[in-house]
Design an enzyme around this catalytic site. Sequence first.
Site, PDB file in Angstrom:
ATOM      1  N   SER A  57       3.093  -4.776   7.062  1.00 35.63           N
ATOM      2  CA  SER A  57       2.610  -4.521   5.706  1.00 35.63           C
ATOM      3  C   SER A  57       3.693  -4.881   4.693  1.00 35.63           C
ATOM      4  O   SER A  57       4.828  -4.417   4.792  1.00 35.63           O
ATOM      5  CB  SER A  57       2.232  -3.048   5.537  1.00 35.63           C
ATOM      6  OG  SER A  57       1.134  -2.719   6.328  1.00 35.63           O
TER       7      SER A  57
ATOM      8  N   ASP B  77      -1.477 -18.926  13.168  1.00 36.40           N
ATOM      9  CA  ASP B  77      -0.277 -19.452  13.799  1.00 36.40           C
ATOM     10  C   ASP B  77      -0.235 -19.076  15.288  1.00 36.40           C
ATOM     11  O   ASP B  77      -0.259 -17.890  15.635  1.00 36.40           O
ATOM     12  CB  ASP B  77       0.964 -18.896  13.099  1.00 36.40           C
ATOM     13  CG  ASP B  77       2.221 -19.637  13.477  1.00 36.40           C
ATOM     14  OD1 ASP B  77       2.684 -19.477  14.618  1.00 36.40           O
ATOM     15  OD2 ASP B  77       2.726 -20.402  12.628  1.00 36.40           O
TER      16      ASP B  77
ATOM     17  N   HIS C   7       0.869  -1.174   0.000  1.00 37.41           N
ATOM     18  CA  HIS C   7       0.000   0.000   0.000  1.00 37.41           C
ATOM     19  C   HIS C   7       0.910   1.229   0.000  1.00 37.41           C
ATOM     20  O   HIS C   7       2.112   1.130   0.291  1.00 37.41           O
ATOM     21  CB  HIS C   7      -0.944   0.011   1.208  1.00 37.41           C
ATOM     22  CG  HIS C   7      -0.237   0.057   2.540  1.00 37.41           C
ATOM     23  ND1 HIS C   7       0.440   1.173   3.004  1.00 37.41           N
ATOM     24  CD2 HIS C   7      -0.083  -0.876   3.500  1.00 37.41           C
ATOM     25  CE1 HIS C   7       0.953   0.935   4.184  1.00 37.41           C
ATOM     26  NE2 HIS C   7       0.664  -0.313   4.519  1.00 37.41           N
TER      27      HIS C   7
END
Length: 400
Positions: free
Chosen positions: A363, A348, A220
């Site tokens: 990110s 997880d 992004h």
Amino acid sequence: MQFFRKIKKTAAVLLSAAAFGLFGTAGYYSLRLPESVTVGSTGSVQFAQYPELRCIGSVSEARESSDKATLSLFGAIPVKSVSVHREEPPTLIAGGEPFGVKLLMEGVMVTATGKVDCAGDDVCPAELAGVEVGDIIRLADDVHLNSNSDLQQVISDSGGQDVTLSLTRGGAELTACLHPVYSESAGTWRGGMWVRDSIAGIGTMTYINKSTGEFAGLGHPVCDSDTGEIIPIQSGEAVPVEITGARKGVTGKAGELRGRFTRSPMMGVLDRNCESGIYGRLSGDALAELADGAEEYPLGYRQEITTGEVQVCATVSGSVPRKYTAEIESIDLSGADSAKNMVIHITDPDLLVETGGIVQGMSGSPIIQDGKLIGAVTHVFVSDPTRGYAIFAEKMLNDE
């Protein structure tokens, strides 16, 4: 006679219902399928998420660089025509390494405006000139701006004379006439605005092209924290980072990775900041270090992705990534939102203990499914930090 009329009427209703069902089916797939797909030179047009769809015609055997394919439900009911581009998927190094982002803006960004105390009368020259928060000021009286001090110097030297500002707003080039006023408290001329000229933060690499050294991360854009606008960059650096810990995400509050920039030489340059991430090129030494023993994966095209188990490569401690288990819960193959193509759920137990799920700084963490690089983590759901959005790796590569 009446009996036959009833049968005829019932048949008409059934036919209408069937027709409505067919149109509804076509509409369902039309909204969920992309307008175009990319496949290998010998690959067929198949959607892992929709195994009931078949390709009508011989497009799956064509060798042209582009073609058209008609998709049908079970090979019988046409639902959508898509463009088909033929290109062999590249093989890329999956990232997961954290890196520091240092960006110098192209111009300066207005982050706020405010009144200036002027002989007992508070005024805001910037607002009177039509300057808005989020504007990028590139020139002031034909002087190229690279920093906050550059702009302040031009205003201070104006002696109260009008200053012509060349700025960008929403992609449009505009001109504003700023009339500085003298601040009694500061003892100098002011324009009544605050600007930003640089930004720094931490992100994660998604992939590296071993042959060129080009890389992409974040998934992004880097945006200004005050305005939300994409930062236009003049230059930038990718620098080494060591993750020292993480603040766990909880419902209603996103967590974050905590780290520090190391004194090591910079990893490379950053040259593009766009909707699909940040892009750059590694130095020779950084490329050699990151490529040494790194796993390489073929790119997975969007139609090859399905819901279910995946692995996320991330670094939540130190500087070496590891793989964590997760699941893709939904996929938007249409790609309407460039950074929110999939919803991913972290499963997880180790990652959940360390971070609570997805946190800021993750990110760009690459996502692997069936031995292919398919995407990157982009956003966390503040209401549920175990879930978030991901972007197609194909989308990131196409936007380089």
